[in-house]
Design an enzyme around this catalytic site. Structure first.
Site, mmCIF file in Angstrom:
data_model
loop_
_atom_site.group_PDB
_atom_site.id
_atom_site.type_symbol
_atom_site.label_atom_id
_atom_site.label_comp_id
_atom_site.label_asym_id
_atom_site.label_seq_id
_atom_site.Cartn_x
_atom_site.Cartn_y
_atom_site.Cartn_z
ATOM 1 C CG HIS A 82 -3.925 -94.832 69.387
ATOM 2 N ND1 HIS A 82 -4.018 -93.490 70.071
ATOM 3 C CD2 HIS A 82 -2.836 -94.369 70.230
ATOM 4 C CE1 HIS A 82 -3.811 -92.912 70.312
ATOM 5 N NE2 HIS A 82 -2.643 -93.417 70.580
ATOM 6 C CG HIS A 130 -0.180 -96.802 73.203
ATOM 7 N ND1 HIS A 130 -0.614 -95.306 74.624
ATOM 8 C CD2 HIS A 130 -0.093 -95.867 72.162
ATOM 9 C CE1 HIS A 130 -0.376 -93.849 74.204
ATOM 10 N NE2 HIS A 130 -0.678 -94.486 72.508
ATOM 11 C CD GLU A 131 0.215 -97.035 69.030
ATOM 12 O OE1 GLU A 131 -0.447 -96.734 68.708
ATOM 13 O OE2 GLU A 131 1.342 -96.386 69.671
ATOM 14 C CG HIS A 145 -10.488 -92.839 69.516
ATOM 15 N ND1 HIS A 145 -9.534 -91.830 69.377
ATOM 16 C CD2 HIS A 145 -11.731 -92.774 69.058
ATOM 17 C CE1 HIS A 145 -10.692 -90.643 69.520
ATOM 18 N NE2 HIS A 145 -11.529 -91.194 69.888
#
Ligand SMILES: [Zn+2]
Length: 696
Positions: A492, A488-489, A495
């Site tokens: 990010h 998940h992290e 991104h």
């Protein structure tokens, strides 16, 4: 100009007796990729650097305002986007460390800084001459022939002023300034109270019988906690790595109840860290600000700049999900109760029993628990697996660079290169809990991305987590949840790392909050894919590959208690909305207000003297006010987006290239729905999410 200032600044400090050499913030960093020289930065450097940076920023703003040329896009909008470079430079170091490596000194600086920073940014936001120039450019927007990114920058800049009171009368501007200053102090104090109250609690166990049911490495960790505190026995605290597994495994019901009550009544039982009055003030101050700016409630004010657009759309989504998941959640509760009854529980399953019996039922149903999967998820192997996944999808590579300075010896730094071997980004990983690191997991940038003329100035990204620490006998072994969190992290992080924008305020994760979790949550989908796990998940002792049967169990068990998990998120989303759709100030009882908000989602018995609001940092000290629903909103998006990978192949380069080009590179340069439809070919539906959860 700048140089003489520095000298004055240093002279006064020397006179005060401080042996202060050069302040590294005033220098160009001479480190690899101009990364932050953490080794040289000392606590006493921050305040002078912040003060100088604010002065510099003010000068830059003055230069824009006093430009004799008529306002245009370049000399006003772009110049404004470029201003405050030094302030960003200092703030990005300071605020990263305030979350990941804090201490009393940094917290004191933060307290001192908070009103100054608010005042500084408000002075810019409320600068009438500056706004007049911005407005002049905005008013001719249709004639300017701007590209979509430029149009967004112009609109965001204009709205940034209007939403912050630029159209207010002088008297109201003063009121606005006071209210935002007050709000900043309140949210900061709220967050610090949560951290302090969490750290305060320690339960020392001296009779090992009380720890029955706990896996060996957990008792090892608790023993090490005690040793570190100079005590004998086992020390349990309320940090997630201790609290969550103890609640899951401790056979002793009194111990579970004690811990549950300690955790669920944090910051609400009087004493110096009580947050009830503070959070009432936060909600009421936000309402006053919204009213001042012409909105009925704070949610109305916030949602204008969200993919969801208004509260009706948010309630629609939450209620649609509530209707679909509640029957499932009730079935699950009945199943856990029946299991507990069968195993000799002569009581109604309470919140402190839920995780314990659920874990056992799950083990019986799927013959699966964290201890079975952990040996396959050694932290460094998982990291390599994730790096390789990014390599297969996007062609990027990670190489550890020990020449890059880090803020704690545990932090690792990597050079990231693109598919052509060209430098793309710096990536930092900080994985284990420490005192002074706040709970949870997050991504941040140490430096953003933007174009300096033709030169692409690349970003420095950090992922911070609180994963199970290695013990003296074992490496760091992650639970499956932690593997998912890491993905998940890292999403990010991608991104942030793959961004390719012109302007710094639009690049990377600078997107609407209900869109920002798409790149992160989509990565979690790979966690249950055999083709992905096969590449790295091997037993840390035997080297044996993770068995296919075990992966199947993980996948089958993924939807265990999905109804309750969804309702929990919905309850937080509804609580957040209730606080932020208030249209009159609230002076009543926090606990009953909260119970009312969560009523429709309540499956487990309601416990007196507990509440979420006093420790709900996401909405009262983080940036999720009127935005907690975004997690569910983004889940709908991620399931819908991942269905394209499922259709075309989970490593499909073309699909990945499209996701990169349309979503990951684009930051906030265009409306998220436009970007999304370009990737997906249509608007998202909730079908893929229901299907993934086995609801439909
Ligand atoms: Zn996230």
């Amino acid at each position: 100009m700048l140089k003489s200032k520095i000298i004055i600044c240093m002279a006064s400090l020397t006179m005060a007796g401080t042996t202060l050499a050069v302040n590294p913030f005033f220098e160009t960093y001479k480190t690899p990729h101009q990364t932050i020289p953490f080794n040289e930065i000392k606590t006493e450097h921050y305040m002078p650097a912040f003060e100088e940076a604010m002065k510099q920023h003010d000068k830059e703003i003055d230069a824009i305002v006093n430009n004799p040329k008529a306002p245009n896009f370049e000399n006003t909008i772009v110049a404004l986007d470029n201003s405050g470079e030094m302030l960003t430079k200092v703030a990005s170091v300071f605020y990263n460390l305030l979350s990941a490596e804090t201490n009393d000194d940094l917290q004191a600086i933060a307290q001192e800084l908070s009103p100054k920073m608010s005042e500084h940014s408000n002075a810019i936001r409320l600068n009438e001459k500056l706004f007049a120039r911005v407005k002049a450019v905005y008013d001719q927007k249709d004639k300017l022939k701007l590209n979509p990114e430029q149009q967004t920058l112009l609109k965001d800049t204009y709205d940034g002023f209007a939403d912050n009171g630029a159209n207010l009368s002088d008297a109201d501007k003063t009121v606005y300034r006071e209210l935002s200053k007050e709000l900043d102090m309140l949210t900061l104090t709220y967050g610090q109270n949560v951290l302090k109250e969490t750290n305060k609690y320690q339960l020392l166990i001296t009779n090992k019988d009380l720890l029955k049911g706990l896996p060996a490495d957990l008792t090892d960790m608790l023993a090490e906690n005690a040793k570190k505190a100079g005590k004998e026995g086992w020390l349990i605290n309320l940090k997630t790595t201790s609290y969550v597994p103890v609640m899951k495994y401790a056979d002793n019901r009194d111990l579970r109840r004690e811990l549950y009550m300690a955790n669920a009544s944090k910051c609400m039982v009087g004493g110096e860290y009580d947050n009830r009055e503070i959070l009432r003030k936060i909600a009421n101050t936000r309402l006053k600000i919204a009213n001042l700016l012409g909105h009925k409630s704070y949610a109305d004010y916030v949602l204008v700049h969200r993919m969801a657009e208004n509260k009706k759309n948010v309630y629609d989504l939450l209620n649609k999900l509530l209707a679909a998941y509640k029957p499932e959640a009730e079935k699950e509760y009945a199943e856990v109760q029946a299991y507990a009854d069968k195993n000799g529980a002569y009581f109604k399953v309470q919140p402190w029993d839920w995780s314990y019996y659920s874990e056992k039922l799950k083990a019986e149903k799927y013959d699966l628990n964290d201890e079975m999967t952990k040996p396959y998820f050694e932290l460094e192997k998982v990291r390599k697996g994730i790096f390789d996944l990014a390599g297969r999808l996007y062609g990027i590579k990670f190489k550890e660079n020990t020449d890059i300075q880090v803020y704690n010896p545990e932090v690792k730094a990597y050079d990231v290169t693109d598919e052509n071997g060209k430098y793309l980004a710096v990536y930092y990983a900080d994985n284990h809990p420490r005192d002074g690191k706040r709970a949870g997991a997050w991504m941040n940038d140490m430096k953003g991305q933007w174009m300096e003329g033709k030169k692409d100035s690349r970003p420095h990204i950090v992922n911070v987590t609180n994963f199970t620490r290695p013990t003296s006998t074992k490496p760091a072994l992650l639970t499956f949840d932690e593997v998912t969190t890491m993905l998940h992290e890292f999403g990010h992080g991608l991104h942030g790392m793959l961004t390719k924008c012109q302007y710094k305020s639009l690049s990377g994760t600078s997107v609407y909050r209900d869109f920002v979790e798409l790149p992160s949550q989509i990565m979690e989908n790979w966690a249950v894919e055999k083709e992905f796990l096969d590449n790295f998940a091997v037993n840390y002792q035997t080297g044996e590959k993770i068995p296919a049967e075990l992966i199947k169990k993980i996948k089958d068990s993924e939807n265990f208690n999905a109804g309750n998990l969804c309702l929990r998120q919905l309850s937080f989303g509804l609580l957040d909305l209730k606080w932020h759709t208030l249209e009159t100030p609230f002076e009543g009882d926090v606990v009953s207000f909260e119970k009312e908000a969560m009523n429709a989602t309540q499956i487990l018995p309601v416990i007196e003297n507990t509440a979420m609001s006093p420790t709900f940092s996401h909405i009262f000290s983080g940036g999720y006010a009127a935005g907690y629903y975004s997690y569910k909103w983004a889940e709908v998006l991620d399931a819908d987006a991942y269905s394209v990978f499922q259709k075309n192949g989970i490593f499909d380069n073309k699909t990945a290239a499209s996701f990169r080009k349309n979503i990951l590179e684009k930051g906030g340069t265009e409306h998220p729905m436009v970007l999304y439809k370009r990737f997906r070919g249509q608007e998202p539906t909730i079908d893929a999410l229901l299907k993934r959860n086995g609801i439909k």
